[in-house]
Design a protein around this motif. Structure first.
Motif, PDB file in Angstrom:
ATOM      1  N   VAL A  50       0.834  -1.200   0.000  1.00 22.03           N
ATOM      2  CA  VAL A  50       0.000   0.000   0.000  1.00 22.03           C
ATOM      3  C   VAL A  50       0.871   1.253   0.000  1.00 22.03           C
ATOM      4  CG1 VAL A  50      -1.672   1.316   1.347  1.00 22.03           C
ATOM      5  CG2 VAL A  50      -1.982  -1.128   1.063  1.00 22.03           C
ATOM      6  N   LEU A  51       1.904   1.267   0.827  1.00 24.83           N
ATOM      7  CA  LEU A  51       2.790   2.428   0.900  1.00 24.83           C
ATOM      8  C   LEU A  51       3.459   2.712  -0.443  1.00 24.83           C
ATOM      9  CD1 LEU A  51       4.017   4.537   2.863  1.00 24.83           C
ATOM     10  CD2 LEU A  51       5.891   2.939   3.197  1.00 24.83           C
ATOM     11  N   LEU A  52       3.909   1.668  -1.130  1.00 25.37           N
ATOM     12  CA  LEU A  52       4.571   1.850  -2.416  1.00 25.37           C
ATOM     13  C   LEU A  52       3.594   2.296  -3.504  1.00 25.37           C
ATOM     14  CD1 LEU A  52       6.941  -1.227  -2.333  1.00 25.37           C
ATOM     15  CD2 LEU A  52       7.597   1.171  -2.151  1.00 25.37           C
ATOM     16  N   LEU A  53       2.400   1.724  -3.517  1.00 28.34           N
ATOM     17  CA  LEU A  53       1.432   2.093  -4.550  1.00 28.34           C
ATOM     18  C   LEU A  53       0.948   3.530  -4.381  1.00 28.34           C
ATOM     19  CD1 LEU A  53      -0.627  -1.201  -4.909  1.00 28.34           C
ATOM     20  CD2 LEU A  53       0.973  -0.217  -6.550  1.00 28.34           C
ATOM     21  N   VAL A  54       0.749   3.955  -3.131  1.00 30.36           N
ATOM     22  CA  VAL A  54       0.279   5.323  -2.894  1.00 30.36           C
ATOM     23  C   VAL A  54       1.436   6.311  -2.983  1.00 30.36           C
ATOM     24  CG1 VAL A  54      -0.718   6.887  -1.169  1.00 30.36           C
ATOM     25  CG2 VAL A  54      -1.719   4.633  -1.520  1.00 30.36           C
ATOM     26  N   GLY A  55       2.536   6.015  -2.303  1.00 28.86           N
ATOM     27  CA  GLY A  55       3.638   6.972  -2.226  1.00 28.86           C
ATOM     28  C   GLY A  55       4.528   7.010  -3.443  1.00 28.86           C
ATOM     29  N   LEU A  56       4.841   5.848  -4.007  1.00 31.60           N
ATOM     30  CA  LEU A  56       5.772   5.779  -5.122  1.00 31.60           C
ATOM     31  C   LEU A  56       5.062   5.875  -6.469  1.00 31.60           C
ATOM     32  CD1 LEU A  56       8.767   5.372  -5.788  1.00 31.60           C
ATOM     33  CD2 LEU A  56       8.324   2.923  -5.849  1.00 31.60           C
ATOM     34  N   GLU A  57       3.942   5.182  -6.585  1.00 35.17           N
ATOM     35  CA  GLU A  57       3.242   5.141  -7.868  1.00 35.17           C
ATOM     36  C   GLU A  57       2.124   6.180  -7.989  1.00 35.17           C
ATOM     37  OE1 GLU A  57       4.390   3.521 -10.281  1.00 35.17           O
ATOM     38  OE2 GLU A  57       5.842   2.346  -9.144  1.00 35.17           O
ATOM     39  N   ASN A  58       1.857   6.925  -6.926  1.00 35.04           N
ATOM     40  CA  ASN A  58       0.835   7.979  -6.923  1.00 35.04           C
ATOM     41  C   ASN A  58      -0.552   7.493  -7.319  1.00 35.04           C
ATOM     42  OD1 ASN A  58       2.483  10.086  -6.040  1.00 35.04           O
ATOM     43  ND2 ASN A  58       3.235  10.461  -8.116  1.00 35.04           N
ATOM     44  N   LEU A  59      -0.897   6.289  -6.909  1.00 36.06           N
ATOM     45  CA  LEU A  59      -2.244   5.788  -7.163  1.00 36.06           C
ATOM     46  C   LEU A  59      -3.186   6.315  -6.091  1.00 36.06           C
ATOM     47  CD1 LEU A  59      -1.723   2.041  -8.135  1.00 36.06           C
ATOM     48  CD2 LEU A  59      -2.221   3.952  -9.631  1.00 36.06           C
ATOM     49  N   SER A  60      -4.443   6.515  -6.458  1.00 34.26           N
ATOM     50  CA  SER A  60      -5.435   6.939  -5.472  1.00 34.26           C
ATOM     51  C   SER A  60      -5.777   5.764  -4.568  1.00 34.26           C
ATOM     52  CB  SER A  60      -6.701   7.426  -6.189  1.00 34.26           C
ATOM     53  OG  SER A  60      -7.359   6.328  -6.806  1.00 34.26           O
ATOM     54  N   TYR A  61      -6.391   6.070  -3.425  1.00 33.51           N
ATOM     55  CA  TYR A  61      -6.781   5.007  -2.507  1.00 33.51           C
ATOM     56  C   TYR A  61      -7.740   4.034  -3.198  1.00 33.51           C
ATOM     57  CZ  TYR A  61      -4.892   7.907   1.284  1.00 33.51           C
ATOM     58  OH  TYR A  61      -4.080   8.640   2.106  1.00 33.51           O
ATOM     59  N   ALA A  62      -8.643   4.566  -4.009  1.00 30.44           N
ATOM     60  CA  ALA A  62      -9.607   3.709  -4.706  1.00 30.44           C
ATOM     61  C   ALA A  62      -8.898   2.782  -5.691  1.00 30.44           C
ATOM     62  CB  ALA A  62     -10.640   4.569  -5.433  1.00 30.44           C
ATOM     63  N   ASP A  63      -7.918   3.296  -6.406  1.00 30.07           N
ATOM     64  CA  ASP A  63      -7.180   2.456  -7.350  1.00 30.07           C
ATOM     65  C   ASP A  63      -6.355   1.391  -6.631  1.00 30.07           C
ATOM     66  OD1 ASP A  63      -8.193   3.763  -9.551  1.00 30.07           O
ATOM     67  OD2 ASP A  63      -6.444   5.064  -9.824  1.00 30.07           O
ATOM     68  N   VAL A  64      -5.759   1.755  -5.492  1.00 30.25           N
ATOM     69  CA  VAL A  64      -5.000   0.778  -4.714  1.00 30.25           C
ATOM     70  C   VAL A  64      -5.935  -0.303  -4.192  1.00 30.25           C
ATOM     71  CG1 VAL A  64      -3.607   0.434  -2.635  1.00 30.25           C
ATOM     72  CG2 VAL A  64      -3.179   2.401  -4.106  1.00 30.25           C
ATOM     73  N   ALA A  65      -7.097   0.117  -3.702  1.00 31.18           N
ATOM     74  CA  ALA A  65      -8.079  -0.852  -3.198  1.00 31.18           C
ATOM     75  C   ALA A  65      -8.493  -1.806  -4.307  1.00 31.18           C
ATOM     76  CB  ALA A  65      -9.302  -0.120  -2.637  1.00 31.18           C
ATOM     77  N   LEU A  66      -8.693  -1.278  -5.498  1.00 31.66           N
ATOM     78  CA  LEU A  66      -9.069  -2.102  -6.644  1.00 31.66           C
ATOM     79  C   LEU A  66      -7.937  -3.056  -7.023  1.00 31.66           C
ATOM     80  CD1 LEU A  66     -11.202  -2.603  -8.863  1.00 31.66           C
ATOM     81  CD2 LEU A  66     -10.054  -0.858 -10.208  1.00 31.66           C
ATOM     82  N   ALA A  67      -6.711  -2.558  -7.021  1.00 35.40           N
ATOM     83  CA  ALA A  67      -5.562  -3.387  -7.406  1.00 35.40           C
ATOM     84  C   ALA A  67      -5.314  -4.515  -6.409  1.00 35.40           C
ATOM     85  CB  ALA A  67      -4.311  -2.527  -7.543  1.00 35.40           C
ATOM     86  N   LEU A  68      -5.506  -4.240  -5.129  1.00 36.22           N
ATOM     87  CA  LEU A  68      -5.214  -5.243  -4.102  1.00 36.22           C
ATOM     88  C   LEU A  68      -6.431  -6.064  -3.701  1.00 36.22           C
ATOM     89  CD1 LEU A  68      -2.836  -3.211  -1.750  1.00 36.22           C
ATOM     90  CD2 LEU A  68      -2.250  -4.712  -3.659  1.00 36.22           C
ATOM     91  N   GLY A  69      -7.610  -5.645  -4.152  1.00 46.89           N
ATOM     92  CA  GLY A  69      -8.828  -6.385  -3.838  1.00 46.89           C
ATOM     93  C   GLY A  69      -9.259  -6.236  -2.391  1.00 46.89           C
ATOM     94  N   VAL A  70      -9.055  -5.042  -1.824  1.00 45.91           N
ATOM     95  CA  VAL A  70      -9.466  -4.768  -0.448  1.00 45.91           C
ATOM     96  C   VAL A  70     -10.304  -3.496  -0.434  1.00 45.91           C
ATOM     97  CG1 VAL A  70      -7.447  -5.897   0.567  1.00 45.91           C
ATOM     98  CG2 VAL A  70      -7.363  -3.465   0.059  1.00 45.91           C
TER      99      VAL A  70
END
Length: 167
Positions: A114-134
């Motif tokens: 989560v830290l890498l997807l939000v901080g490094l890849e600049n994904l939104s919380y919704a996109d991270v949730a979608l990518a990780l299935g949570v």
């Protein structure tokens, strides 16, 4: 932009995330290759109105988790086995990057992702949730815990967790 161009444009981000997840260049390259192969095989399932990056990260996440389950073990690396960070002009920068990399590898996988997807890849919380299935709330919770734990590790306040060795 063609589908091929869209996927090729995401390869640097996929490689960076895979390297951060695995900690090994060869393993990261294998994970990226497996991700691209799966994406091309399942291309018909991607919805064109949605962003491609979260879909690719979701595939990578699932492949990584499946691989860890299949292995049935957690790989702990000696400090000497970790790849050296990119050399900076200032020695202090190189040392800080090394410390950050070591600290990131000490985070639990769920928090590190989560830290890498939000901080490094600049994904939104919704996109991270979608990518990780949570759920998005889980993303925010994991991110908060990851940031706190990362601060503690970098400050030297957190002792390394002990491993339970099964006979």
């Amino acid at each position: 932009m063609s589908s091929r161009d869209a996927i090729v444009a995401e390869i640097p981000r996929l490689r960076r995330y895979a390297r951060a997840l695995t900690g090994h260049g060869d393993t990261a390259d294998d994970l990226v290759q497996d991700t691209l192969e799966r994406a091309l095989d399942k291309w018909r399932f991607w919805h064109r109105e949605r962003d491609l990056r979260p879909w690719l990260f979701s595939i990578m996440h699932n492949l990584h988790v499946d691989g860890r389950r299949r292995d049935g073990r957690v790989a702990f690396c000696a400090d000497s086995d970790l790849p050296a960070p990119v050399q900076r002009a200032d020695q202090a920068d190189a040392l800080e990057l090394r410390d950050l990399q070591h600290a990131l590898m000490r985070l639990p996988l769920e928090q590190r992702e989560v830290l890498l997807l939000v901080g490094l890849e600049n994904l939104s919380y919704a996109d991270v949730a979608l990518a990780l299935g949570v759920p998005p709330g889980t993303v925010m919770s994991r991110l908060s815990r990851a940031r706190g734990r990362l601060r503690a590790v970098l400050a030297g306040e957190l002792t390394p967790p002990l491993r339970v060795v099964k006979p």
